[in-house]
Design an enzyme around this catalytic site. Structure first.
Site, PDB file in Angstrom:
ATOM      1  N   ARG A  90      -2.498  -2.120  -3.518  1.00 46.47           N
ATOM      2  CA  ARG A  90      -3.710  -1.327  -3.339  1.00 46.47           C
ATOM      3  C   ARG A  90      -3.616  -0.138  -4.289  1.00 46.47           C
ATOM      4  O   ARG A  90      -2.646   0.628  -4.243  1.00 46.47           O
ATOM      5  CB  ARG A  90      -3.791  -0.828  -1.906  1.00 46.47           C
ATOM      6  CG  ARG A  90      -4.986   0.070  -1.710  1.00 46.47           C
ATOM      7  CD  ARG A  90      -4.971   0.729  -0.352  1.00 46.47           C
ATOM      8  NE  ARG A  90      -6.171   1.528  -0.187  1.00 46.47           N
ATOM      9  CZ  ARG A  90      -6.219   2.664   0.483  1.00 46.47           C
ATOM     10  NH1 ARG A  90      -5.137   3.136   1.056  1.00 46.47           N
ATOM     11  NH2 ARG A  90      -7.341   3.316   0.587  1.00 46.47           N
TER      12      ARG A  90
ATOM     13  N   GLU B 256     -14.833  -0.221  15.136  1.00 47.38           N
ATOM     14  CA  GLU B 256     -14.490  -1.444  15.873  1.00 47.38           C
ATOM     15  C   GLU B 256     -14.290  -1.192  17.361  1.00 47.38           C
ATOM     16  O   GLU B 256     -14.430  -2.102  18.171  1.00 47.38           O
ATOM     17  CB  GLU B 256     -13.204  -2.062  15.294  1.00 47.38           C
ATOM     18  CG  GLU B 256     -13.401  -2.645  13.913  1.00 47.38           C
ATOM     19  CD  GLU B 256     -12.084  -2.952  13.220  1.00 47.38           C
ATOM     20  OE1 GLU B 256     -11.078  -3.239  13.904  1.00 47.38           O
ATOM     21  OE2 GLU B 256     -12.055  -2.904  11.971  1.00 47.38           O
ATOM     22  N   ASN B 257     -13.910   0.059  17.697  1.00 52.53           N
ATOM     23  CA  ASN B 257     -13.501   0.324  19.085  1.00 52.53           C
ATOM     24  C   ASN B 257     -14.391   1.243  19.897  1.00 52.53           C
ATOM     25  O   ASN B 257     -14.375   1.180  21.119  1.00 52.53           O
ATOM     26  CB  ASN B 257     -12.086   0.925  19.081  1.00 52.53           C
ATOM     27  CG  ASN B 257     -11.065  -0.053  18.568  1.00 52.53           C
ATOM     28  OD1 ASN B 257     -10.854  -1.106  19.160  1.00 52.53           O
ATOM     29  ND2 ASN B 257     -10.450   0.271  17.438  1.00 52.53           N
TER      30      ASN B 257
ATOM     31  N   VAL C 101     -12.674   3.509  14.465  1.00 53.28           N
ATOM     32  CA  VAL C 101     -13.754   4.019  15.320  1.00 53.28           C
ATOM     33  C   VAL C 101     -14.867   2.973  15.430  1.00 53.28           C
ATOM     34  O   VAL C 101     -15.338   2.657  16.536  1.00 53.28           O
ATOM     35  CB  VAL C 101     -14.316   5.350  14.758  1.00 53.28           C
ATOM     36  CG1 VAL C 101     -15.501   5.831  15.577  1.00 53.28           C
ATOM     37  CG2 VAL C 101     -13.220   6.415  14.696  1.00 53.28           C
TER      38      VAL C 101
ATOM     39  N   ASP D 169      -8.930  12.319  16.896  1.00 52.67           N
ATOM     40  CA  ASP D 169      -8.927  10.970  17.466  1.00 52.67           C
ATOM     41  C   ASP D 169     -10.154  10.801  18.355  1.00 52.67           C
ATOM     42  O   ASP D 169     -10.337  11.550  19.326  1.00 52.67           O
ATOM     43  CB  ASP D 169      -7.639  10.757  18.276  1.00 52.67           C
ATOM     44  CG  ASP D 169      -7.461   9.291  18.632  1.00 52.67           C
ATOM     45  OD1 ASP D 169      -8.441   8.655  19.090  1.00 52.67           O
ATOM     46  OD2 ASP D 169      -6.348   8.770  18.455  1.00 52.67           O
ATOM     47  N   MET D 170     -10.976   9.813  18.012  1.00 54.42           N
ATOM     48  CA  MET D 170     -12.240   9.627  18.735  1.00 54.42           C
ATOM     49  C   MET D 170     -12.028   9.342  20.223  1.00 54.42           C
ATOM     50  O   MET D 170     -12.847   9.700  21.059  1.00 54.42           O
ATOM     51  CB  MET D 170     -13.049   8.515  18.053  1.00 54.42           C
ATOM     52  CG  MET D 170     -14.465   8.389  18.532  1.00 54.42           C
ATOM     53  SD  MET D 170     -15.433   9.924  18.488  1.00 54.42           S
ATOM     54  CE  MET D 170     -15.931  10.017  16.773  1.00 54.42           C
TER      55      MET D 170
ATOM     56  N   LYS E 157       3.121   0.776   3.278  1.00 52.67           N
ATOM     57  CA  LYS E 157       2.704  -0.234   4.258  1.00 52.67           C
ATOM     58  C   LYS E 157       2.748  -1.570   3.552  1.00 52.67           C
ATOM     59  O   LYS E 157       2.394  -1.649   2.372  1.00 52.67           O
ATOM     60  CB  LYS E 157       1.259   0.021   4.704  1.00 52.67           C
ATOM     61  CG  LYS E 157       1.118   1.085   5.758  1.00 52.67           C
ATOM     62  CD  LYS E 157      -0.311   1.081   6.291  1.00 52.67           C
ATOM     63  CE  LYS E 157      -0.760   2.489   6.588  1.00 52.67           C
ATOM     64  NZ  LYS E 157      -2.182   2.689   6.641  1.00 52.67           N
TER      65      LYS E 157
ATOM     66  N   ASN F  34     -10.150   7.018  10.181  1.00 51.71           N
ATOM     67  CA  ASN F  34      -9.876   8.452  10.060  1.00 51.71           C
ATOM     68  C   ASN F  34     -10.641   8.981   8.846  1.00 51.71           C
ATOM     69  O   ASN F  34     -11.320   9.992   8.915  1.00 51.71           O
ATOM     70  CB  ASN F  34      -8.369   8.654   9.945  1.00 51.71           C
ATOM     71  CG  ASN F  34      -7.976  10.030  10.389  1.00 51.71           C
ATOM     72  OD1 ASN F  34      -8.749  10.726  11.068  1.00 51.71           O
ATOM     73  ND2 ASN F  34      -6.804  10.463   9.993  1.00 51.71           N
ATOM     74  N   GLY F  35     -10.547   8.243   7.728  1.00 47.46           N
ATOM     75  CA  GLY F  35     -11.502   8.439   6.640  1.00 47.46           C
ATOM     76  C   GLY F  35     -12.721   7.593   6.957  1.00 47.46           C
ATOM     77  O   GLY F  35     -12.595   6.581   7.645  1.00 47.46           O
TER      78      GLY F  35
ATOM     79  N   ASN G  50       0.878  -1.170   0.000  1.00 50.68           N
ATOM     80  CA  ASN G  50       0.000   0.000   0.000  1.00 50.68           C
ATOM     81  C   ASN G  50       0.918   1.224   0.000  1.00 50.68           C
ATOM     82  O   ASN G  50       1.452   1.609   1.037  1.00 50.68           O
ATOM     83  CB  ASN G  50      -0.876  -0.050   1.255  1.00 50.68           C
ATOM     84  CG  ASN G  50      -1.850   1.094   1.326  1.00 50.68           C
ATOM     85  OD1 ASN G  50      -1.789   2.029   0.521  1.00 50.68           O
ATOM     86  ND2 ASN G  50      -2.761   1.052   2.299  1.00 50.68           N
TER      87      ASN G  50
HETATM   88  P1  ADP Z   1      -7.338   4.950   8.837  1.00 50.77           P
HETATM   89  O1  ADP Z   1      -7.004   3.583   8.293  1.00 50.77           O
HETATM   90  O2  ADP Z   1      -8.422   5.664   8.106  1.00 50.77           O
HETATM   91  O3  ADP Z   1      -6.157   5.811   9.140  1.00 50.77           O
HETATM   92  P2  ADP Z   1      -8.236   3.525  11.220  1.00 50.77           P
HETATM   93  O4  ADP Z   1      -9.287   2.632  10.689  1.00 50.77           O
HETATM   94  O5  ADP Z   1      -6.972   2.945  11.670  1.00 50.77           O
HETATM   95  O6  ADP Z   1      -7.993   4.736  10.236  1.00 50.77           O
HETATM   96  O7  ADP Z   1      -8.889   4.353  12.415  1.00 50.77           O
HETATM   97  C1  ADP Z   1      -8.165   5.335  13.081  1.00 50.77           C
HETATM   98  C2  ADP Z   1      -9.056   6.025  14.067  1.00 50.77           C
HETATM   99  O8  ADP Z   1      -9.669   5.057  14.924  1.00 50.77           O
HETATM  100  C3  ADP Z   1      -8.322   6.950  15.011  1.00 50.77           C
HETATM  101  O9  ADP Z   1      -8.215   8.245  14.462  1.00 50.77           O
HETATM  102  C4  ADP Z   1      -9.188   6.940  16.247  1.00 50.77           C
HETATM  103  O10 ADP Z   1     -10.095   8.017  16.143  1.00 50.77           O
HETATM  104  C5  ADP Z   1     -10.010   5.674  16.140  1.00 50.77           C
HETATM  105  N1  ADP Z   1      -9.770   4.751  17.249  1.00 50.77           N
HETATM  106  C6  ADP Z   1      -8.804   3.831  17.369  1.00 50.77           C
HETATM  107  N2  ADP Z   1      -8.903   3.169  18.542  1.00 50.77           N
HETATM  108  C7  ADP Z   1      -9.963   3.693  19.181  1.00 50.77           C
HETATM  109  C8  ADP Z   1     -10.597   3.451  20.439  1.00 50.77           C
HETATM  110  N3  ADP Z   1     -10.155   2.523  21.289  1.00 50.77           N
HETATM  111  N4  ADP Z   1     -11.682   4.194  20.749  1.00 50.77           N
HETATM  112  C9  ADP Z   1     -12.149   5.117  19.899  1.00 50.77           C
HETATM  113  N5  ADP Z   1     -11.608   5.395  18.720  1.00 50.77           N
HETATM  114  C10 ADP Z   1     -10.522   4.700  18.359  1.00 50.77           C
END
Ligand code: ADP
Length: 410
Positions: free
Chosen positions: A93, A335-336, A333, A284-285, A17, A213-214, A10
């Site tokens: 990718r 998943e977490n 976001v 960051d959430m 990556k 993030n996206g 990627n």
């Molecule tokens: P990308 O691949 O678009 O960069 P990811 O799918 O890795 O993004 O998601 C990144 C975002 O996930 C972070 O900016 C953060 O906001 C959110 N995130 C990661 N872990 C947590 C968590 N435990 N709780 C809430 N938000 C989280």
């Protein structure tokens, strides 16, 4: 003997990556990231999964060629070198495949030329993807290299969903339409959701919410995408970390005419300084939730705007699909962040949508249901795995070609 390993690359403008997978059992052998390519402070972080012990290199890595050579050296150190006969293919990718690429595609000169032709609609991403492909081809010219497009899964969208209501001639001349992105993730997650439900993808209608993030949403009917929230570019749709998502397009004219901003300044504003970061200074959430819990009003408003938009898309895609079997949350976001999931479906009980608080609070890397037992519409958390999906598609294509019947002679 033929190999079963696939290297997934990627390539971004200043980063690469990668993951090396063994497709005989879909296991990961190594993964890593090269960052800040072209700077003095480049860094390579490599983890062989056999030990799980990351190794780091820092110091200048001049370009993508040097980056890939460094990755090859790291892999060789683990006995996983790119010259191994075990390596079956490299999967890349590629962000924008336009209308043309509806499937993963073995890369040849014509394919490279078409990806290049799409640069005007993907000026940030396709040039970096092309650099990655060219570098990898130079390193292993004999190896099949496959492009897996972020847009491909969305090429099944009907014209009614893919076209903007703007002058047809102008739109066609400039190839303006909704292409959608994150397609590899939407494909993987919609299929994994059907599996979680114990049903065939063809039988199931799913709303996928990819919230990283996206962020993007998609409506998937019987395994095929029928609508998605990102458009010509990844700017449209949901509120994201730094992107505004949907706005009135006239905001742009207004900023130019009244605000005196240039096109590039507006581009930067909407892509990099808007969304959550523009609304509250954090993207960051985790940080936003911490601030909300402390009573921070600005963070609360940013969270509410994020959720309001998300809920609107759930409603819209419910209407597009007519019948919804599952809503799946994925990416960082999705998943977490349990509070995001709970807030997004709050008040939608009459649509058959609800979250069970106890199930929603569980943390796990596995796909799981978070709706109450017996719910009409299942709500799921389904971790995405774009690298595995790229490797799977790459390997399937290469394997298929290997066993394809030779052209019939007479
Ligand atoms: P990308 O691949 O678009 O960069 P990811 O799918 O890795 O993004 O998601 C990144 C975002 O996930 C972070 O900016 C953060 O906001 C959110 N995130 C990661 N872990 C947590 C968590 N435990 N709780 C809430 N938000 C989280």
């Amino acid at each position: 003997m033929t190999g079963t390993r696939v290297l997934v690359l990627n390539s971004g403008s200043s980063s690469v990556k990668y993951q090396l997978l063994d497709m005989s059992d879909s296991s990961r052998l190594a993964q890593g990231l090269v960052e800040r390519i072209g700077e003095q402070t480049s860094r390579l972080r490599h983890t062989p999964l056999a030990t799980g012990e990351p190794r780091e290199r820092s110091g200048p890595i001049a370009d993508h060629e040097a980056a890939l050579k460094a990755v090859a050296e790291e892999l060789a150190e683990d006995g996983l070198g790119l010259d191994s006969p075990e390596l079956a293919a490299i999967g890349h990718r590629v962000v924008h495949g336009g209308k043309h690429f509806t499937e993963p595609t073995v890369i040849d000169d014509a394919v490279l030329a078409e990806i290049e032709r799409l640069i005007p609609v993907a000026p940030l991403h396709n040039p970096a993807n092309l650099t990655g492909i060219r570098t990898a081809r130079a390193l292993r010219p004999d190896l099949p290299q496959v492009a897996v497009f972020d847009t491909a899964f969305h090429t099944t969208m009907p014209e009614a969903a893919a076209r903007y209501a703007i002058d047809v001639k102008t739109a066609d001349e400039h190839r303006i339409r909704r292409y959608g992105f994150h397609g590899t993730s939407h494909a993987y997650v919609s299929r994994a959701t059907a599996e979680l439900l114990g049903r065939a993808p063809e039988e199931v209608n799913v709303i996928v919410l990819h919230l990283g993030n996206g962020a993007s949403a998609s409506a998937v009917r019987g395994g095929k995408c029928v609508d998605t929230s990102m458009g010509l570019t990844p700017l449209e749709g949901l509120v994201m970390g730094t992107r505004s998502g949907d706005t009135d397009p006239a905001v742009i004219f207004h900023l130019a005419r009244v605000g005196g901003m240039s096109t590039d300044e507006i581009d930067t504003l909407l892509n990099k300084k808007s969304g959550l970061i523009g609304l509250c200074g954090d993207n960051d959430m985790r940080e936003i939730r911490r601030r909300v819990d402390e009573g921070d009003e600005q963070a609360k408003l940013a969270f509410d705007i994020y959720i309001h938009r998300l809920k609107k898309y759930i409603g819209a895609y419910y209407a597009v699909l007519g019948r919804v079997d599952a809503v799946a949350f994925t990416a960082g976001v999705g998943e977490n962040a349990a509070p995001v999931r709970a807030a997004a479906v709050a008040g939608l009980e009459t649509l058959g949508l609800a979250v069970d608080d106890e199930r929603n609070a569980v943390r796990s890397d596995e796909p799981r249901l978070i709706s109450p037992a017996g719910a009409r519409v299942k709500v799921a958390v389904v971790p995405t795995d774009e690298e595995l999906e790229i490797a799977t598609q790459t390997y399937a294509l290469v394997e298929g070609n290997r066993y394809a019947a030779p052209p019939r002679g007479n």
